[in-house]
Design an enzyme around this catalytic site. Structure first.
Site, mmCIF file in Angstrom:
data_model
loop_
_atom_site.group_PDB
_atom_site.id
_atom_site.type_symbol
_atom_site.label_atom_id
_atom_site.label_comp_id
_atom_site.label_asym_id
_atom_site.label_seq_id
_atom_site.Cartn_x
_atom_site.Cartn_y
_atom_site.Cartn_z
ATOM 1 N N ASP A 41 0.836 -1.207 0.000
ATOM 2 C CA ASP A 41 0.000 0.000 0.000
ATOM 3 C C ASP A 41 0.870 1.256 0.000
ATOM 4 O OD1 ASP A 41 0.873 -0.021 2.626
ATOM 5 O OD2 ASP A 41 -1.124 0.140 3.523
ATOM 6 N N SER A 42 2.198 1.064 0.004
ATOM 7 C CA SER A 42 3.104 2.189 -0.249
ATOM 8 C C SER A 42 2.802 2.821 -1.609
ATOM 9 C CB SER A 42 4.566 1.729 -0.197
ATOM 10 O OG SER A 42 4.763 0.569 -0.983
ATOM 11 N N ASP A 80 -1.263 -6.358 -0.473
ATOM 12 C CA ASP A 80 -1.352 -5.715 0.843
ATOM 13 C C ASP A 80 -2.814 -5.368 1.140
ATOM 14 O OD1 ASP A 80 -0.029 -4.831 3.066
ATOM 15 O OD2 ASP A 80 0.924 -3.103 2.087
ATOM 16 N N LYS A 108 -0.874 -9.566 2.809
ATOM 17 C CA LYS A 108 -0.132 -9.064 3.972
ATOM 18 C C LYS A 108 -1.062 -8.146 4.758
ATOM 19 C CE LYS A 108 3.105 -5.634 3.755
ATOM 20 N NZ LYS A 108 2.515 -4.619 4.662
ATOM 21 N N GLU A 110 -1.061 -5.512 8.439
ATOM 22 C CA GLU A 110 -0.268 -4.891 9.503
ATOM 23 C C GLU A 110 -0.824 -5.226 10.882
ATOM 24 O OE1 GLU A 110 0.295 -0.673 8.953
ATOM 25 O OE2 GLU A 110 1.063 -0.927 6.909
ATOM 26 N N GLU A 172 9.444 -3.937 10.165
ATOM 27 C CA GLU A 172 9.741 -2.613 9.603
ATOM 28 C C GLU A 172 10.305 -1.689 10.680
ATOM 29 O OE1 GLU A 172 6.704 -0.856 7.171
ATOM 30 O OE2 GLU A 172 7.795 1.040 6.993
#
Ligand code: KIV
Length: 255
Positions: A41-42, A80, A108, A110, A172
């Site tokens: 999602d960057s 993501d 993925k 978070e 991270e």
């Protein structure tokens, strides 16, 4: 490459991961033999120009996962889950399935969300965990786990995710000693970004490693190219050539 092969790489050789958001880039890095491609999602920042990842939607993720998947033959494609797409088990399941339908081999997400992660894995979808700095909810982008209480919490979270069966775990922006402790403590491969050399693998945002941003490269990244400068020079040449009539030449023209 599949998720079982990735798990077996722990302690054998380092695992390589890059982000990609489009077909051509995905094709190049897949051809070069990257193990995994994260449609992160960057993309909110490096593709869509947002300040952070908080405005990224499922539609954004689906569109870019589809594009990447079209370019990939060998690598594992990870989609993501963007912010709020996994707030409930129902949403998490539905949205994970949408990413798989778009071409992702795994998703993925978070944070330490045991019920959510368990439900996705039980539905037959592989999950990559993500601990340390969590950009979707972070108020600042500072390194996490420097204080011993925070470090112990991240280590404990990593053990939970490991026991749930995540096939790999992104760490991270945490101190390298903490990353080493986690890497030793869990069976799943750790994939570091700003987490030092002891992780089982590394991930970088593609645009950082290509030097796309004007003079800026985050401390944790390495710019292997100055693409910003190279693109700038190419565009300048094109502008000059068009203005002076050097382009197009006869060989570019149809008779
Ligand atoms: O969105 C992303 O690119 C990521 C990486 C920084 C791991 O989550």
């Amino acid at each position: 490459m599949n998720v079982e092969e990735v798990k077996r790489l722990k302690g054998v050789r380092k695992i390589t991961v890059l982000t990609a958001y489009d077909y051509q880039t995905a094709k190049i890095i897949d051809d070069m033999g990257i193990d995994m491609i994260l449609v992160g999602d960057s993309l909110g920042m490096v593709v869509l120009g947002y300040h952070d990842t908080k405005k990224v939607t499922m539609m954004d993720m689906i569109r870019h996962t589809q594009a990447v998947a079209r370019g990939v033959k060998s690598a594992i494609v990870i989609g993501d889950l963007p912010i709020h797409s996994f707030d409930t088990i129902e949403d998490a399941l539905a949205n994970s399935k949408r990413l798989v339908e778009a071409g992702a081999h795994a998703v993925k997400l978070e944070g330490n969300k045991p019920e959510i992660i368990r439900a996705i894995i039980e539905a037959g979808i592989s999950v990559q965990g993500h601990l340390g700095l969590l950009p979707q909810t972070a108020k600042s982008m500072r390194v996490r786990g420097k204080r011993s209480r925070d470090a112990e919490q991240i280590l404990a979270d990593a053990k939970v995710l490991d026991s749930l069966g995540v096939f790999s775990l992104v760490l991270e922006c945490i101190p390298l000693d903490l990353a080493r402790r986690i890497t030793r403590a869990v069976a799943t491969p750790t994939i570091g970004i700003g987490a030092g050399v002891h992780c089982d693998g590394q991930v970088l945002v593609m645009n950082d490693m290509l030097g796309m941003d004007d003079g800026y490269c985050p401390r944790h990244a390495n710019a292997y190219l100055d693409l910003n400068n190279l693109i700038g020079k190419a565009v300048k040449s094109y502008i000059e050539d068009v203005k002076t009539g050097r382009f197009p030449e006869d060989r570019h023209s149809f008779h």
